[in-house]
Design an enzyme around this catalytic site. Structure first.
Site, PDB file in Angstrom:
ATOM      1  N   CYS A 173       0.823  -1.081  -0.099  1.00  0.00           N
ATOM      2  CA  CYS A 173       0.055  -0.069   0.067  1.00  0.00           C
ATOM      3  C   CYS A 173       0.764   1.227   0.210  1.00  0.00           C
ATOM      4  O   CYS A 173       2.140   0.950  -0.525  1.00  0.00           O
ATOM      5  CB  CYS A 173      -1.046   0.026   1.133  1.00  0.00           C
ATOM      6  N   ARG A 210      -3.388  -0.777   5.471  1.00  0.00           N
ATOM      7  CA  ARG A 210      -4.091  -1.743   4.923  1.00  0.00           C
ATOM      8  C   ARG A 210      -3.001  -2.859   4.343  1.00  0.00           C
ATOM      9  O   ARG A 210      -3.380  -4.047   4.805  1.00  0.00           O
ATOM     10  CB  ARG A 210      -4.326  -1.185   3.022  1.00  0.00           C
ATOM     11  N   ASP A 248      -8.093   3.948   0.802  1.00  0.00           N
ATOM     12  CA  ASP A 248      -7.116   4.259   2.024  1.00  0.00           C
ATOM     13  C   ASP A 248      -7.987   4.788   3.177  1.00  0.00           C
ATOM     14  O   ASP A 248      -8.292   5.994   3.197  1.00  0.00           O
ATOM     15  CB  ASP A 248      -6.187   5.324   1.325  1.00  0.00           C
TER      16      ASP A 248
HETATM   17  P1  4NP Z   1      -2.049   2.728   4.235  1.00  0.00           P
HETATM   18  O1  4NP Z   1      -2.596   4.096   4.621  1.00  0.00           O
HETATM   19  O2  4NP Z   1      -1.177   3.126   2.661  1.00  0.00           O
HETATM   20  O3  4NP Z   1      -2.855   2.051   4.059  1.00  0.00           O
HETATM   21  O4  4NP Z   1      -0.692   2.130   5.135  1.00  0.00           O
HETATM   22  C1  4NP Z   1      -1.766   5.328   4.698  1.00  0.00           C
HETATM   23  C2  4NP Z   1      -0.928   5.539   5.840  1.00  0.00           C
HETATM   24  C3  4NP Z   1      -0.122   6.859   6.195  1.00  0.00           C
HETATM   25  C4  4NP Z   1      -0.319   7.461   4.948  1.00  0.00           C
HETATM   26  C5  4NP Z   1      -0.921   7.365   3.847  1.00  0.00           C
HETATM   27  C6  4NP Z   1      -1.556   6.246   3.739  1.00  0.00           C
HETATM   28  N1  4NP Z   1       0.476   8.802   5.113  1.00  0.00           N
HETATM   29  O5  4NP Z   1       0.341   9.700   4.311  1.00  0.00           O
HETATM   30  O6  4NP Z   1       1.292   8.714   6.000  1.00  0.00           O
END
Ligand code: 4NP
Length: 151
Positions: free
Chosen positions: A3, A9, A117
């Site tokens: 991800c 995720r 997300d």
């Molecule tokens: P992930 O969610 O891609 O599902 O782990 C996110 C976690 C952190 C960030 C973006 C998406 N961030 O911009 O810090």
């Protein structure tokens, strides 16, 4: 399992697929396309929803996707079309590209559905992510199992 941050995720996807496969036969890992959370524990909301389903993902730590992952893994499941574009951009050849799959294709083939997300949202988003990933990982685990049957 890939991800963006590797804290919401993909750690869930890693934990869920691990719980459905034999660790002697299938190596599962996760990574983020971004480097914002390298070394971090999964998001507390992912830890909580995993725990609700008796999965412990607290020992996972964030890492960034690397070109070496194309050599180390047979299958690379991405959570959304942004992750897909980011990983495909790192592919060195057609063989690398062929490994990259949108995880929702396992349950909604060809529909280009994102695992949304959930980072900026509410706990409800994590419930939905868990459900989608559980359904997709069930299909993946069954396919891997079928591949391992002696011919
Ligand atoms: P992930 O969610 O891609 O599902 O782990 C996110 C976690 C952190 C960030 C973006 C998406 N961030 O911009 O810090």
């Amino acid at each position: 399992m890939v991800c963006l941050g590797n804290i919401c995720r993909s750690p869930l996807a890693e934990g869920i697929l691990k719980s459905k496969t034999d660790p002697q036969k299938v190596y599962v890992d996760s990574a983020g396309t971004g480097d914002y959370h390298v070394g971090d524990q999964p998001d507390p909301r992912s830890i909580a929803i995993a725990k609700k389903h008796s999965l412990d993902i607290t020992l996972q730590r964030g890492r960034q996707f690397s070109i070496r992952d194309f050599d180390n893994f047979d299958l690379i499941y991405v959570m959304d079309t942004f992750n897909y574009a980011d990983v495909i951009a790192l592919a060195r050849n057609e063989e690398d590209k062929k490994k990259v799959k949108l995880i929702s294709d396992e349950i909604f083939p060809g529909e280009n559905v994102d695992v949304p997300d959930p980072y900026q949202g509410l706990a409800e988003g994590f419930k939905n992510v868990y459900k989608m990933l559980d359904e997709a990982c069930e299909v993946i685990a069954n396919k891997l199992e079928a591949k391992q049957q002696p011919k």
